[in-house]
Enzyme design. Structure first.
Site, mmCIF file in Angstrom:
data_model
loop_
_atom_site.group_PDB
_atom_site.id
_atom_site.type_symbol
_atom_site.label_atom_id
_atom_site.label_comp_id
_atom_site.label_asym_id
_atom_site.label_seq_id
_atom_site.Cartn_x
_atom_site.Cartn_y
_atom_site.Cartn_z
ATOM 1 N N LYS A 1 12.826 -51.551 20.755
ATOM 2 C CA LYS A 1 12.339 -50.098 20.549
ATOM 3 C C LYS A 1 10.914 -49.971 20.694
ATOM 4 C CE LYS A 1 13.384 -50.577 16.093
ATOM 5 N NZ LYS A 1 13.685 -52.067 16.147
ATOM 6 N N ARG B 1 14.220 -46.945 8.008
ATOM 7 C CA ARG B 1 14.947 -48.113 7.813
ATOM 8 C C ARG B 1 15.948 -48.323 6.708
ATOM 9 N NH1 ARG B 1 10.742 -50.921 11.045
ATOM 10 N NH2 ARG B 1 11.070 -53.156 11.706
ATOM 11 N N ARG C 1 8.101 -63.868 21.700
ATOM 12 C CA ARG C 1 7.321 -62.807 22.132
ATOM 13 C C ARG C 1 5.855 -62.827 21.651
ATOM 14 N NH1 ARG C 1 9.221 -57.206 19.276
ATOM 15 N NH2 ARG C 1 8.321 -57.751 17.327
ATOM 16 N N ARG D 1 3.255 -62.792 16.482
ATOM 17 C CA ARG D 1 3.110 -62.186 15.185
ATOM 18 C C ARG D 1 3.756 -63.172 14.081
ATOM 19 N NH1 ARG D 1 6.140 -56.336 16.026
ATOM 20 N NH2 ARG D 1 7.078 -56.920 14.006
ATOM 21 N N ARG E 1 14.437 -61.106 8.860
ATOM 22 C CA ARG E 1 14.578 -59.658 9.266
ATOM 23 C C ARG E 1 15.970 -59.082 9.650
ATOM 24 N NH1 ARG E 1 10.049 -59.862 13.727
ATOM 25 N NH2 ARG E 1 10.393 -57.674 13.795
HETATM 26 P P1 AMP Z 1 8.152 -53.592 12.936
HETATM 27 O O1 AMP Z 1 6.932 -53.820 13.695
HETATM 28 O O2 AMP Z 1 8.931 -52.177 13.339
HETATM 29 O O3 AMP Z 1 9.412 -54.754 13.391
HETATM 30 O O4 AMP Z 1 7.966 -53.585 11.554
HETATM 31 C C1 AMP Z 1 7.236 -54.948 10.877
HETATM 32 C C2 AMP Z 1 7.245 -54.897 9.275
HETATM 33 O O5 AMP Z 1 6.707 -53.663 8.823
HETATM 34 C C3 AMP Z 1 8.797 -54.932 8.954
HETATM 35 O O6 AMP Z 1 9.325 -56.178 8.948
HETATM 36 C C4 AMP Z 1 8.752 -54.292 7.671
HETATM 37 O O7 AMP Z 1 7.937 -55.347 6.714
HETATM 38 C C5 AMP Z 1 7.475 -53.442 7.638
HETATM 39 N N1 AMP Z 1 8.012 -52.055 8.126
HETATM 40 C C6 AMP Z 1 7.868 -51.284 9.236
HETATM 41 N N2 AMP Z 1 8.487 -50.200 8.999
HETATM 42 C C7 AMP Z 1 9.190 -50.109 7.940
HETATM 43 C C8 AMP Z 1 10.168 -49.135 7.304
HETATM 44 N N3 AMP Z 1 10.290 -48.113 7.871
HETATM 45 N N4 AMP Z 1 10.495 -49.599 6.026
HETATM 46 C C9 AMP Z 1 10.203 -50.559 5.433
HETATM 47 N N5 AMP Z 1 9.378 -51.499 6.057
HETATM 48 C C10 AMP Z 1 8.720 -51.026 7.108
#
Ligand code: AMP
Length: 217
Positions: free
Chosen positions: A16, A91, A127, A160, A171
């Site tokens: 994404k 999400r 990554r 990360r 996750r």
């Molecule tokens: P990402 O970079 O999109 O993988 O997001 C990293 C982390 O941020 C996720 O594992 C969640 O802990 C938090 N996060 C990001 N977007 C959301 C969302 N829409 N709802 C809840 N937690 C989020």
């Protein structure tokens, strides 16, 4: 002119973020990533960032109200008037419902990337992300020319904390339980396009761009 909101769905590691950057450029639309917004807040040491930290580091979702407030504040900015591209939001079904209310009258399209679990784990745990520009390298599929340095800007690459094996598995479990039902939310409304995320990045991009422009529904 009606503005269009493009929603990218799919598990962590589906591509994404990478595709969102390309799509945002091709469509001249701002890329709004809730994960990036949280990391920005964390980097600046804001109260929101500190609240989100423990959830992010353990692979859990940040509570809906914190995410929704942050996201709505961001998309209120003038650059989002003509539409925007959402990466990592919604999400949960509650987030999708809140977004429906907020977007009344705007046209919405959800692109759903699917990738098998084994491939997701390999992608995420290998990554390396650039501290300076956010560009993502992979130790096997797109290794940097100089070890530890971003090909694009020369910035330092880091893993990360949520890309470690244990957190990645958490996750994915959270995705299956809480995020997967969001697909049905958009499918039932005739707004979802399924895209095979295991084709080459260029093929995936081509398919996403065509769908974003109105083909495939
Ligand atoms: P990402 O970079 O999109 O993988 O997001 C990293 C982390 O941020 C996720 O594992 C969640 O802990 C938090 N996060 C990001 N977007 C959301 C969302 N829409 N709802 C809840 N937690 C989020």
């Amino acid at each position: 002119m009606t503005s269009t909101v493009l929603i990218l769905l799919g598990p962590p590691g589906a591509g994404k973020g990478t595709q969102a950057i390309r799509l945002a450029t091709a469509l001249s639309s701002p890329h709004v990533s809730t994960g990036d917004l949280f990391r920005e807040n964390l980097g600046k040491g804001t109260t929101l960032g500190l609240k989100a930290k423990e959830y992010m580091e353990s692979g859990r979702l940040v509570p809906d109200e914190l995410v929704i407030d942050m996201l709505f504040a961001r998309v209120q900015a003038p650059d989002c008037k003509a539409g925007f591209l959402l990466d990592g939001f919604p999400r949960t079904v509650a987030q999708a419902q809140a977004l429906d209310k907020r977007l009344e009258g705007q046209s919405v399209r959800a692109l759903n990337l699917s990738v098998a679990d084994a491939a997701l784990i390999e992608r995420l745990t290998g990554r390396w992300t650039c501290k300076a520009c956010g560009n993502v390298h992979h130790e096997k599929f797109s290794a940097p020319k100089v070890a530890g340095r971003c090909d694009k800007c020369g910035g330092e690459l880091y893993q990360r904390t949520d890309d470690t094996r244990a957190v990645v598995e958490k996750r994915l479990a959270v995705y299956r339980e809480q995020t997967k039902p969001v697909e049905q939310h958009y499918r039932a409304r005739g707004l979802l396009v399924d895209i095979d995320g295991q084709r080459t990045p260029d093929e995936v991009f081509g398919r996403m761009l065509a769908s974003a422009r109105g083909e495939g529904l």
